[in-house]
Design a protein around this motif. Structure first.
Motif, mmCIF file in Angstrom:
data_model
loop_
_atom_site.group_PDB
_atom_site.id
_atom_site.type_symbol
_atom_site.label_atom_id
_atom_site.label_comp_id
_atom_site.label_asym_id
_atom_site.label_seq_id
_atom_site.Cartn_x
_atom_site.Cartn_y
_atom_site.Cartn_z
ATOM 1 N N PHE B 43 0.757 -1.304 -0.005
ATOM 2 C CA PHE B 43 0.039 -0.068 -0.128
ATOM 3 C C PHE B 43 0.849 1.400 -0.020
ATOM 4 C CE2 PHE B 43 -3.293 -2.993 0.947
ATOM 5 C CZ PHE B 43 -4.346 -2.355 0.263
ATOM 6 N N TRP B 44 0.616 2.263 0.744
ATOM 7 C CA TRP B 44 1.265 3.421 0.935
ATOM 8 C C TRP B 44 2.898 3.243 1.175
ATOM 9 C CZ3 TRP B 44 -2.756 5.564 -1.001
ATOM 10 C CH2 TRP B 44 -3.936 5.206 -0.444
ATOM 11 N N GLY B 45 3.195 2.233 1.817
ATOM 12 C CA GLY B 45 4.716 1.996 1.820
ATOM 13 C C GLY B 45 5.336 1.747 0.561
ATOM 14 N N LYS B 60 -1.531 4.331 -18.632
ATOM 15 C CA LYS B 60 -2.037 4.226 -17.270
ATOM 16 C C LYS B 60 -3.482 4.809 -17.342
ATOM 17 C CE LYS B 60 1.442 4.541 -13.795
ATOM 18 N NZ LYS B 60 1.594 4.759 -12.597
ATOM 19 N N ALA B 61 -4.495 3.860 -16.806
ATOM 20 C CA ALA B 61 -5.725 4.482 -16.521
ATOM 21 C C ALA B 61 -5.883 5.654 -15.856
ATOM 22 C CB ALA B 61 -6.775 3.376 -15.758
ATOM 23 N N PHE B 62 -7.139 6.397 -15.948
ATOM 24 C CA PHE B 62 -7.245 7.491 -14.969
ATOM 25 C C PHE B 62 -7.013 7.822 -13.821
ATOM 26 C CE2 PHE B 62 -10.224 10.521 -12.752
ATOM 27 C CZ PHE B 62 -9.545 11.801 -13.280
ATOM 28 N N MET B 63 -7.555 6.537 -13.112
ATOM 29 C CA MET B 63 -7.186 6.482 -11.495
ATOM 30 C C MET B 63 -5.864 5.962 -11.216
ATOM 31 S SD MET B 63 -10.983 5.537 -9.974
ATOM 32 C CE MET B 63 -11.286 4.200 -10.866
ATOM 33 N N GLU B 64 -5.236 5.543 -12.125
ATOM 34 C CA GLU B 64 -3.976 5.109 -11.812
ATOM 35 C C GLU B 64 -3.061 6.438 -11.861
ATOM 36 O OE1 GLU B 64 -3.465 0.616 -13.269
ATOM 37 O OE2 GLU B 64 -3.154 1.945 -14.726
ATOM 38 N N LYS B 65 -3.331 7.200 -12.884
ATOM 39 C CA LYS B 65 -2.591 8.510 -13.104
ATOM 40 C C LYS B 65 -2.933 9.305 -11.805
ATOM 41 C CE LYS B 65 -2.744 8.927 -18.104
ATOM 42 N NZ LYS B 65 -3.615 9.513 -19.136
ATOM 43 N N THR B 123 3.244 -7.012 -4.913
ATOM 44 C CA THR B 123 2.673 -6.961 -6.569
ATOM 45 C C THR B 123 1.214 -6.606 -6.565
ATOM 46 O OG1 THR B 123 2.719 -9.336 -6.424
ATOM 47 C CG2 THR B 123 4.550 -8.152 -7.695
ATOM 48 N N MET B 124 0.392 -7.109 -5.525
ATOM 49 C CA MET B 124 -0.983 -6.694 -5.581
ATOM 50 C C MET B 124 -1.316 -5.121 -5.383
ATOM 51 S SD MET B 124 -4.149 -7.930 -3.182
ATOM 52 C CE MET B 124 -4.267 -6.119 -2.558
ATOM 53 N N SER B 125 -0.407 -4.808 -4.308
ATOM 54 C CA SER B 125 -0.520 -3.323 -4.162
ATOM 55 C C SER B 125 -0.183 -2.748 -5.458
ATOM 56 C CB SER B 125 0.159 -2.829 -2.831
ATOM 57 O OG SER B 125 -0.445 -3.484 -1.683
ATOM 58 N N MET B 126 0.850 -2.891 -6.036
ATOM 59 C CA MET B 126 1.468 -2.111 -7.159
ATOM 60 C C MET B 126 0.246 -2.094 -8.151
ATOM 61 S SD MET B 126 5.168 -3.841 -7.500
ATOM 62 C CE MET B 126 5.542 -2.971 -9.172
ATOM 63 N N ASP B 127 -0.435 -3.318 -8.308
ATOM 64 C CA ASP B 127 -1.647 -3.557 -9.334
ATOM 65 C C ASP B 127 -2.742 -2.461 -8.767
ATOM 66 O OD1 ASP B 127 -2.788 -4.323 -11.418
ATOM 67 O OD2 ASP B 127 -3.768 -6.107 -10.187
ATOM 68 N N VAL B 128 -3.035 -2.435 -7.537
ATOM 69 C CA VAL B 128 -4.334 -1.574 -7.238
ATOM 70 C C VAL B 128 -3.766 0.107 -7.247
ATOM 71 C CG1 VAL B 128 -5.717 -0.722 -5.254
ATOM 72 C CG2 VAL B 128 -5.124 -3.147 -5.347
ATOM 73 N N LYS C 91 -14.037 5.352 -2.247
ATOM 74 C CA LYS C 91 -14.549 4.633 -3.543
ATOM 75 C C LYS C 91 -13.640 4.411 -4.397
ATOM 76 C CE LYS C 91 -19.284 6.764 -2.895
ATOM 77 N NZ LYS C 91 -19.633 8.010 -2.675
ATOM 78 N N MET C 92 -12.640 5.437 -4.801
ATOM 79 C CA MET C 92 -11.835 5.131 -5.839
ATOM 80 C C MET C 92 -10.864 3.865 -5.696
ATOM 81 S SD MET C 92 -9.982 8.845 -6.557
ATOM 82 C CE MET C 92 -8.473 8.151 -7.217
ATOM 83 N N MET C 93 -10.665 3.635 -4.653
ATOM 84 C CA MET C 93 -9.967 2.143 -4.346
ATOM 85 C C MET C 93 -10.791 1.085 -4.416
ATOM 86 S SD MET C 93 -7.212 1.113 -1.323
ATOM 87 C CE MET C 93 -6.003 2.188 -2.239
ATOM 88 N N LYS C 94 -11.889 1.170 -4.064
ATOM 89 C CA LYS C 94 -12.883 -0.007 -4.192
ATOM 90 C C LYS C 94 -13.327 0.071 -5.660
ATOM 91 C CE LYS C 94 -15.733 1.496 -0.665
ATOM 92 N NZ LYS C 94 -16.736 1.366 0.153
ATOM 93 N N LYS C 95 -13.342 0.908 -6.571
ATOM 94 C CA LYS C 95 -13.751 0.799 -7.891
ATOM 95 C C LYS C 95 -12.546 0.083 -8.650
ATOM 96 C CE LYS C 95 -15.842 3.543 -11.531
ATOM 97 N NZ LYS C 95 -14.408 3.902 -12.581
ATOM 98 N N VAL C 96 -11.507 0.706 -8.423
ATOM 99 C CA VAL C 96 -10.227 0.087 -8.858
ATOM 100 C C VAL C 96 -10.048 -1.602 -8.600
ATOM 101 C CG1 VAL C 96 -7.447 0.115 -9.016
ATOM 102 C CG2 VAL C 96 -8.700 2.055 -9.135
ATOM 103 N N MET C 97 -10.187 -1.974 -7.369
ATOM 104 C CA MET C 97 -10.068 -3.297 -6.712
ATOM 105 C C MET C 97 -11.245 -4.362 -7.618
ATOM 106 S SD MET C 97 -8.891 -2.830 -2.943
ATOM 107 C CE MET C 97 -8.415 -4.781 -2.742
ATOM 108 N N LYS C 98 -12.317 -3.597 -8.012
ATOM 109 C CA LYS C 98 -13.257 -4.359 -8.495
ATOM 110 C C LYS C 98 -13.019 -4.550 -10.048
ATOM 111 C CE LYS C 98 -18.347 -4.351 -8.829
ATOM 112 N NZ LYS C 98 -19.554 -3.605 -8.507
ATOM 113 N N GLU C 99 -12.184 -3.530 -10.697
ATOM 114 C CA GLU C 99 -11.981 -3.286 -11.983
ATOM 115 C C GLU C 99 -10.673 -4.625 -12.202
ATOM 116 O OE1 GLU C 99 -12.616 1.143 -13.136
ATOM 117 O OE2 GLU C 99 -10.853 0.228 -13.145
ATOM 118 N N LYS C 100 -9.905 -4.784 -11.184
ATOM 119 C CA LYS C 100 -8.969 -5.755 -11.174
ATOM 120 C C LYS C 100 -9.096 -7.000 -10.917
ATOM 121 C CE LYS C 100 -5.712 -1.860 -11.894
ATOM 122 N NZ LYS C 100 -4.583 -1.821 -12.242
ATOM 123 N N ASN C 101 -10.448 -7.250 -10.425
ATOM 124 C CA ASN C 101 -11.016 -8.654 -9.846
ATOM 125 C C ASN C 101 -10.172 -9.096 -8.620
ATOM 126 O OD1 ASN C 101 -13.000 -9.153 -11.805
ATOM 127 N ND2 ASN C 101 -11.200 -9.565 -13.332
#
Lengths: 161, 161, 161
Positions: B43-45, B60-65, B123-128, C91-101
């Motif tokens: 996560f933030w770490g 990158k997607a909008f939210m990733e940016k 890696t999961m946090s990197m993805d999120v 909300k953003m984090m929940k949306k991203v996590m849903k999109e990434k399954n």
């Protein structure tokens, strides 16, 4: 033998009232069961150990004075990690705990001393925050990361709070 | 034998400057004593491991940016968990630490690498959070919760920071 | 024998969405590997276990009502520990996590139950915050610090989150 004991250590990094209460409840519970408990207070956690309105003979630099003024002085001045609302949350929680006959933080700290909990102030953090020994409560020890690790390697339960 | 060693693991969840400093001081202390140390950044770490102003080829997607822009990029951009005051607290603490000849976070991180501390990015946090490998410092490993647990079960000291 | 097992315990003190997700990912990972896992929910962590909009028959004192109203009711109402921005970050984090399954917190909690993770609510904190058993999800246990320490002494990995 060290291996037979259920030693417990905690790094108390946080200076929040609620986390301080939680750490002393765990410490006192473990000490009451006969275990050796070491609490290592570092960074904001040092504020839990501060005396109120103490004057230190040490000449402080500007930033040390500023940190000193702005950080809470002792258990009665700490705020909550959540819902503090400018101190109102902390007041509310203290009031509720009193009504329900749950020990206050100063009482928990006294209990910890009585049960032989080893309270250690982190000397490096004291240096960074400009906190002098005169400003901390009596009957505590002082040490650095080696002191902490020495205890942690002998312990079964190690927490960072 | 694994049982003979004082292995240490840390989940570094927080991206606060003060907590990052504390985690590397513990890690370096343990590694200097010859112990195997694994720091699992999640996560933030992950922001502690980010390079500054890096451009990733990844689209990158909008939210990733958005996450990418808003989160601190690397050790020099981190804030304090308390008394940050819009970054002024972090600046003050860095100034004080420099004056007292205490290692800065980037120096502590270099030391950790030199001492063989195992730095793992989740890696999961990197993805999120939409963080790409290109955006993180070199010389680190990547893994998930199974990687972490594998190390934690062999360790004597396990902290969540 | 207890010594042969890789038991894991967590004190879940925080009621933040991100920390709750991290704690259940670790818990489920450990449980999936066949380990005994105990999660001890205390203080704000209790909010993770709250049902939404439940009416308790218990007559509450003023401050209990206030705490009850102001604290988040269940996993869908939790905020992030950082960048929450009045709930938008969560909300953003929940949306991203849903999109990434990636599993949501309620899904992770269901999984934990299925894997036999032992979920314990801290009775002292329930008393302080005025939370009744009716207000918490079903299928959980109740206990105090002695319950926690009993499990922690048998565990290899103990975290405070």
């Amino acid at each position: 033998m060290a291996e037979e004991q259920n030693n417990t250590t905690m790094v108390v990094f946080s200076g929040d009232l609620d986390k301080a209460i939680a750490s002393f409840i765990i410490a006192n519970g473990a000490a009451a069961m006969g275990d050796k408990v070491t609490m290592f207070f570092t960074f904001w956690g040092l504020n839990i150990l501060r005396k109120e309105n103490v004057q230190t003979p040490k000449k402080k630099a500007f930033m040390e004075k500023m940190f000193g003024k702005m950080m809470p002085q002792g258990p009665d001045k700490l705020g909550l990690s959540k819902m503090n609302m400018g101190g109102m949350g902390a007041k509310m929680m203290k009031k509720v705990m009193k009504e329900k006959n749950i020990s206050t933080l100063p009482e928990l700290m006294e209990m910890a001393k009585g049960l032989g909990v080893n309270i250690v102030a982190c000397t490096m953090s004291m240096d960074v925050l400009g906190i002098d020994k005169d400003e901390l409560i009596d009957g505590i020890d002082y040490g650095g990361v080696a002191t902490y690790l020495g205890e942690a390697y002998d312990a079964k339960v190690n927490l960072f709070i």
